[in-house]
Design an enzyme around this catalytic site. Structure first.
Site, short mmCIF file in Angstrom:
data_model
loop_
_atom_site.label_atom_id
_atom_site.label_comp_id
_atom_site.label_asym_id
_atom_site.label_seq_id
_atom_site.Cartn_x
_atom_site.Cartn_y
_atom_site.Cartn_z
N TYR A 144 16.24 12.02 -0.58
CA TYR A 144 17.67 11.84 -0.80
C TYR A 144 18.14 12.49 -2.10
O TYR A 144 19.33 12.65 -2.32
CB TYR A 144 18.05 10.35 -0.83
CG TYR A 144 17.81 9.61 0.46
CD1 TYR A 144 17.13 10.20 1.52
CD2 TYR A 144 18.25 8.30 0.62
CE1 TYR A 144 16.92 9.52 2.69
CE2 TYR A 144 18.04 7.62 1.80
CZ TYR A 144 17.38 8.23 2.83
OH TYR A 144 17.16 7.54 4.00
N LYS A 201 2.49 8.57 4.01
CA LYS A 201 2.09 9.44 5.10
C LYS A 201 1.10 10.45 4.53
O LYS A 201 1.32 11.67 4.53
CB LYS A 201 3.35 10.12 5.69
CG LYS A 201 3.11 10.95 6.95
CD LYS A 201 2.71 10.15 8.18
CE LYS A 201 2.35 11.07 9.33
NZ LYS A 201 1.72 10.37 10.45
N ASP A 233 3.76 5.52 10.08
CA ASP A 233 3.93 5.36 11.54
C ASP A 233 3.22 4.10 12.02
O ASP A 233 3.76 3.32 12.81
CB ASP A 233 3.46 6.62 12.30
CG ASP A 233 2.15 7.21 11.79
OD1 ASP A 233 1.61 6.70 10.79
OD2 ASP A 233 1.66 8.18 12.39
N ASP A 257 13.78 2.88 3.69
CA ASP A 257 15.07 2.78 4.37
C ASP A 257 14.84 2.47 5.85
O ASP A 257 15.43 1.54 6.43
CB ASP A 257 15.82 4.11 4.21
CG ASP A 257 17.21 4.08 4.81
OD1 ASP A 257 17.80 2.99 4.91
OD2 ASP A 257 17.72 5.16 5.19
N ASP A 261 15.34 -1.40 8.11
CA ASP A 261 16.18 -1.63 9.31
C ASP A 261 15.32 -2.18 10.45
O ASP A 261 15.73 -3.08 11.18
CB ASP A 261 16.84 -0.32 9.78
CG ASP A 261 18.21 -0.08 9.14
OD1 ASP A 261 18.36 -0.42 7.95
OD2 ASP A 261 19.10 0.45 9.83
#
Ligand code: IPM
Ligand code: MG
Length: 368
Positions: A144, A201, A233, A257, A261
């Site tokens: 970001y 990752k 993942d 982020d 959710d």
């Protein structure tokens, strides 16, 4: 003489102003019951700020935030500010700017399964019941905030060698940024169930391999805290398979982020999740959800995430544990009594009393 706090309110866009109004009701109730004053001032951010000033984060808002004891933000964004025009200001820029300017590198997102909402989650009740996870999301680095560009008419970027668009974002982290967020996760784990999962990752990204190395170094300083590493993942799957294995999850900006959710499903709705963004100076409190333009203005949004953001603000910035506990309990008792907003209403429980945004705000205030 009681305590006094200066609070900067940023209602923003979409359902933001509706849910913020409920948080203000709760603040007023806290003021009436405890020896405290809140001096609240409103400022502009996001789309509302673009409309009024042409920019998503006007300098007056930064100044107001800096001179406050805490910032309470609702949500920003909406289709109106997604014109796709190159160079047009975007509402979300306001959010990124305030996080960066205030140095808010640590975003704490507690997720827990409320007993009365266990049946409102699409997951099996036995899987959800008792789940309690704290996601510690790095908030001022990564994709970001990295180098980025978008170019048009680039030779060969289109199909069949034609000119086309080209874009990139960069995931960048410095060692110190990883160190401070991982350390924060370990400190927080000590006050909980003493387990940290670091999510990355590392099988694909260089940034993640550095993250792992740094995280292992910090973990060695906390022999009393159990340390586990997980690829993102797999972490996404494990959250749904067996959420009870998690206590504190620490991850970089984008992964945090996304995982938060996903984890919201454990709490039945994103409308239940509050967050605290901590860093170098004034802290900021905001719901995990966005501005929900699809339901804005209809009076049906769930204000609980915003109200629980007040709870976190009282806990971390005002050091008013008793008042914070009282808010958390009021929310639980309202849920126990069967009151719901539409997003957490359970179709199989006819006893649910579905309330609108303002009525839910009133109910929680009444139970306080
Ligand atoms: C969040 C939101 C924001 C983010 C959006 C609105 C830019 O999804 O706070 O999680 O990605 O940080
Ligand atoms: Mg998000």
């Amino acid at each position: 003489m009681g305590k006094s706090f200066k609070i900067c309110l940023l209602p923003g866009d979409g359902i933001g102003p509706e849910v913020m109004a409920q948080a203000v009701k709760v603040l007023r109730a806290v003021k009436a019951r405890y020896d405290v004053t809140f001096e609240c001032g409103e400022a502009l951010i996001g789309g509302a700020a673009i409309d009024a000033t042409g920019t998503a984060f006007p300098p007056e808002t930064l100044a107001a935030a800096r001179e406050s004891d805490a910032v309470l933000l609702a949500a920003v964004g909406g289709p109106k500010w997604e014109t796709g025009e190159p160079g047009a200001p975007r509402a979300e820029e306001g959010l990124f700017a305030i996080r960066k300017e205030l140095g808010l590198y640590a975003n704490l997102r507690p997720v827990h399964a409320y007993a009365p909402l266990v049946d409102a989650s699409p997951l099996k009740p036995e899987l959800v019941r008792g789940a309690d996870v704290l996601i510690v999301r790095e908030l001022t680095g990564g994709l970001y905030f990295g180098k980025r560009d978008r170019a048009y008419g680039v030779p060969g970027a289109g199909p069949n060698g034609a000119p086309g668009q080209y874009a990139y974002d960069t995931m960048e982290y410095a060692e110190y940024e990883v160190e401070r967020i991982v350390r924060m996760a370990f400190e927080l784990a000590r006050g909980r169930r003493s387990r940290v999962h670091s999510v990355d990752k590392a099988n694909a990204l260089g940034v993640s391999r550095m993250w792992r190395e740094v995280a292992r170094g910090i973990a060695a300083e906390y022999p009393d805290v159990e340390f586990r590493e997980l690829l993102v993942d797999n972490a996404a799957m494990q959250l749904m398979l067996d959420p009870h294995q998690f206590d504190v999850i620490v991850s970089e900006n984008t992964f945090g982020d996304i995982l938060s959710d996903e984890a919201a499903v454990l709490s039945a709705s994103l409308g239940m999740l509050a967050s605290a963004s901590l860093g170098e100076g004034t802290a900021l409190y905001e719901p995990v959800h966005g501005s929900a333009p699809d339901i804005a203005g209809r009076g049906i949004a769930n204000p609980i995430a915003q109200i629980l953001s007040v709870e976190m603000m009282l806990r971390y910035s005002c050091k008013m544990q008793e008042a914070a506990d009282a808010i958390a309990q009021a929310v639980e008792r309202v849920l126990d009594a069967g009151y719901r907003t539409a997003d957490i209403a359970d179709a199989h429980t006819p006893a649910n009393k579905v309330l609108g945004t303002a009525a839910m705000g009133d109910k929680i205030t009444e139970y306080l």
